[in-house]
Design a protein around this motif. Sequence first.
Motif, PDB file in Angstrom:
ATOM      1  N   GLY A  13       5.137  -3.057   3.539  1.00 23.11           N
ATOM      2  CA  GLY A  13       4.413  -4.274   3.830  1.00 23.11           C
ATOM      3  C   GLY A  13       4.394  -4.583   5.313  1.00 23.11           C
ATOM      4  O   GLY A  13       4.524  -3.698   6.147  1.00 23.11           O
ATOM      5  N   LYS A  14       4.261  -5.828   5.625  1.00 21.15           N
ATOM      6  CA  LYS A  14       3.984  -6.197   6.995  1.00 21.15           C
ATOM      7  C   LYS A  14       5.161  -5.942   7.918  1.00 21.15           C
ATOM      8  O   LYS A  14       4.994  -5.617   9.065  1.00 21.15           O
ATOM      9  CB  LYS A  14       3.569  -7.661   7.066  1.00 21.15           C
ATOM     10  N   TYR A  45       8.347 -12.964  -2.848  1.00 18.96           N
ATOM     11  CA  TYR A  45       7.564 -11.740  -2.750  1.00 18.96           C
ATOM     12  C   TYR A  45       8.452 -10.514  -2.861  1.00 18.96           C
ATOM     13  O   TYR A  45       8.185  -9.604  -3.642  1.00 18.96           O
ATOM     14  CB  TYR A  45       6.796 -11.727  -1.429  1.00 18.96           C
ATOM     15  N   ALA A  81       1.256 -16.786  -3.664  1.00 17.96           N
ATOM     16  CA  ALA A  81       1.113 -16.018  -2.422  1.00 17.96           C
ATOM     17  C   ALA A  81       1.642 -14.599  -2.617  1.00 17.96           C
ATOM     18  O   ALA A  81       1.029 -13.630  -2.150  1.00 17.96           O
ATOM     19  CB  ALA A  81       1.855 -16.720  -1.291  1.00 17.96           C
ATOM     20  N   VAL A  84      -0.872 -12.518  -4.451  1.00 20.85           N
ATOM     21  CA  VAL A  84      -1.987 -12.124  -3.593  1.00 20.85           C
ATOM     22  C   VAL A  84      -1.587 -10.935  -2.736  1.00 20.85           C
ATOM     23  O   VAL A  84      -2.329  -9.954  -2.600  1.00 20.85           O
ATOM     24  CB  VAL A  84      -2.426 -13.305  -2.700  1.00 20.85           C
ATOM     25  N   ARG A  85      -0.407 -11.014  -2.172  1.00 23.37           N
ATOM     26  CA  ARG A  85       0.072  -9.918  -1.333  1.00 23.37           C
ATOM     27  C   ARG A  85       0.197  -8.637  -2.128  1.00 23.37           C
ATOM     28  O   ARG A  85      -0.250  -7.574  -1.698  1.00 23.37           O
ATOM     29  CB  ARG A  85       1.445 -10.274  -0.770  1.00 23.37           C
ATOM     30  N   ASP A  87      -1.237  -7.831  -4.801  1.00 16.16           N
ATOM     31  CA  ASP A  87      -2.561  -7.338  -5.192  1.00 16.16           C
ATOM     32  C   ASP A  87      -3.156  -6.518  -4.057  1.00 16.16           C
ATOM     33  O   ASP A  87      -3.621  -5.392  -4.263  1.00 16.16           O
ATOM     34  CB  ASP A  87      -3.461  -8.531  -5.517  1.00 16.16           C
ATOM     35  N   GLN A  88      -3.098  -7.065  -2.863  1.00 14.84           N
ATOM     36  CA  GLN A  88      -3.621  -6.342  -1.715  1.00 14.84           C
ATOM     37  C   GLN A  88      -2.867  -5.038  -1.512  1.00 14.84           C
ATOM     38  O   GLN A  88      -3.423  -4.044  -1.060  1.00 14.84           O
ATOM     39  CB  GLN A  88      -3.506  -7.221  -0.464  1.00 14.84           C
ATOM     40  N   GLU A  89      -1.621  -5.053  -1.889  1.00 14.98           N
ATOM     41  CA  GLU A  89      -0.773  -3.882  -1.699  1.00 14.98           C
ATOM     42  C   GLU A  89      -1.022  -2.838  -2.779  1.00 14.98           C
ATOM     43  O   GLU A  89      -0.617  -1.680  -2.638  1.00 14.98           O
ATOM     44  CB  GLU A  89       0.680  -4.355  -1.740  1.00 14.98           C
ATOM     45  N   GLY A  90      -1.628  -3.258  -3.866  1.00 12.98           N
ATOM     46  CA  GLY A  90      -1.944  -2.312  -4.921  1.00 12.98           C
ATOM     47  C   GLY A  90      -0.927  -2.244  -6.034  1.00 12.98           C
ATOM     48  O   GLY A  90      -1.043  -1.405  -6.926  1.00 12.98           O
ATOM     49  N   VAL A  92      -0.227  -4.891  -7.951  1.00 11.06           N
ATOM     50  CA  VAL A  92      -0.603  -5.896  -8.942  1.00 11.06           C
ATOM     51  C   VAL A  92      -2.114  -5.987  -8.973  1.00 11.06           C
ATOM     52  O   VAL A  92      -2.781  -5.730  -7.967  1.00 11.06           O
ATOM     53  CB  VAL A  92       0.029  -7.261  -8.566  1.00 11.06           C
ATOM     54  N   GLU A  93      -2.633  -6.307 -10.123  1.00 11.67           N
ATOM     55  CA  GLU A  93      -4.076  -6.430 -10.264  1.00 11.67           C
ATOM     56  C   GLU A  93      -4.381  -7.869 -10.658  1.00 11.67           C
ATOM     57  O   GLU A  93      -3.856  -8.361 -11.651  1.00 11.67           O
ATOM     58  CB  GLU A  93      -4.556  -5.478 -11.362  1.00 11.67           C
TER      59      GLU A  93
END
Lengths: 251, 251
Positions: A13-14, A45, A81, A84-85, A87-90, A92-93
Amino acid sequence: MHNPAGLPHILTGKEGRSMATTSSAVTEVSIPAAEKGARGGSSAYLRLREAIVDGRFQPNERLVEADLARTFGAGRTAIRAALVRLDQEGLVERQPNRGARVRLVSDREALEIEEVRVALEQMLARHAAARVTPSHVRKLRQMLEEMTARVEAGDPLGYSELNSRFHEMIWAIADQAVASTLVANLKSQSIRFQYRTILQPGRPDRSLREHAEIVEALAARDPDRSEVAMREHLSRVVETLKEAIARHHTR
Amino acid sequence: MHNPAGLPHILTGKEGRSMATTSSAVTEVSIPAAEKGARGGSSAYLRLREAIVDGRFQPNERLVEADLARTFGAGRTAIRAALVRLDQEGLVERQPNRGARVRLVSDREALEIEEVRVALEQMLARHAAARVTPSHVRKLRQMLEEMTARVEAGDPLGYSELNSRFHEMIWAIADQAVASTLVANLKSQSIRFQYRTILQPGRPDRSLREHAEIVEALAARDPDRSEVAMREHLSRVVETLKEAIARHHTR
DNA sequence: GTGCATAGAATTGTCGACAATCGATTGTCC
DNA sequence: GGACAATCGATTGTCGACAATTCTATGCAC
């Protein structure tokens, strides 16, 4: 899951994107053991992520925000939040108005991921060859010995863990944060398929020899040879995975 | 899931993970002045993303949630979610309690990104060679002609745009969603550096020849040759970028 | 003027409440 | 009994309000 000798541990991640300077980033991932009371910032998260990667949630399992909030002792906002993270990371859908699920990576996608991994680690091996130091080589040889010991002890799980460390070590030597972050993220997505390759009969022995060749190539500081060694190693992993999937599919 | 004879378009993983168009010829600059009624779904994310990629926000510029909400006619909640996503995506940097900024990618990181791109596109070229059809080849040759025309017309921007399309076409042929998504994301991060390589004197001519060789290799359905052609092309782009950065740094 | 503490403004983080939406169940008609 | 519509419960999406935090500027001592 500790960190044996100050081994670099690539973050996900970030945080992993912190483009510091030359030194190999030794970012600690220690999961904050914050309990219910402690408002752990983004720890919702991290904890949710870990739960998914560790398999404590099944693929396709629904992730209801209210439930997660209760489970992790966080507010729904934080959970939201985190989703969302993820999901963007792949990992979670999320479907609009229909909630979030643990993302199921298909066989096909697992293969695609592994192919990308080949490409990236190839590049990383090449860069590592240009930056490797005698100290690095010593450490790599040492890891190799430990891995041999695990194989001889018939401990595939321990071997698998060391295997990961071995590759992470090479990422750290390469000192390419962007590539390292990507490959680490990919790995967490496909972690569910990992055991399939390790458990193939005869695979550990072969894998060991391939790893040894990688170390040799790096020790010689030969970029081409290192790249080739890594490609051959991982290509064989891909092949093994392909076979395992095919077998699993036609059983 | 792939796009038969048509132009490769935006590669969409999922609507959640979809990426905005990289840079269309005509970018929608008009921000429809806040009709409260028309809630544009997740478009807050898309529009904000596009604004950043298109450079309507400067690097390091602060992104104040309330301001963005007013600008895009969305609620702060939506903006917040968009910022989380963009942070995970690498386009935005969020610091706890200190807000979000457009992330500035350093010279060093731009180079790292480009190196990853080399690795990924190499792999994509290899896969494309195994799947390319005569129809694809026709289309590629046609694009090559258009690109030549742009160079001769002294239109570097138009050439650059076609250049992107050319590579996207190859991604589409390769039919590797994971790799394509990654490389597309990387590209949107480093878009600010793109012009530096295109504008180098003599670069377009050379670039054209390299592209031609890629097409030839693909037409021959030769994976090794295609991979090599792509690597040599992009390696040269990396070299050009390196020089441009060095020059820019010591001016 | 400089350093430091402090007050006030600006901004982010979080919560609770409510609207919107979806899925399933029930009820109705043929 | 089966197709279809209405209803209800569960869940997500959004808003407004407020707490927490950071940033800015002012005042004050020296």
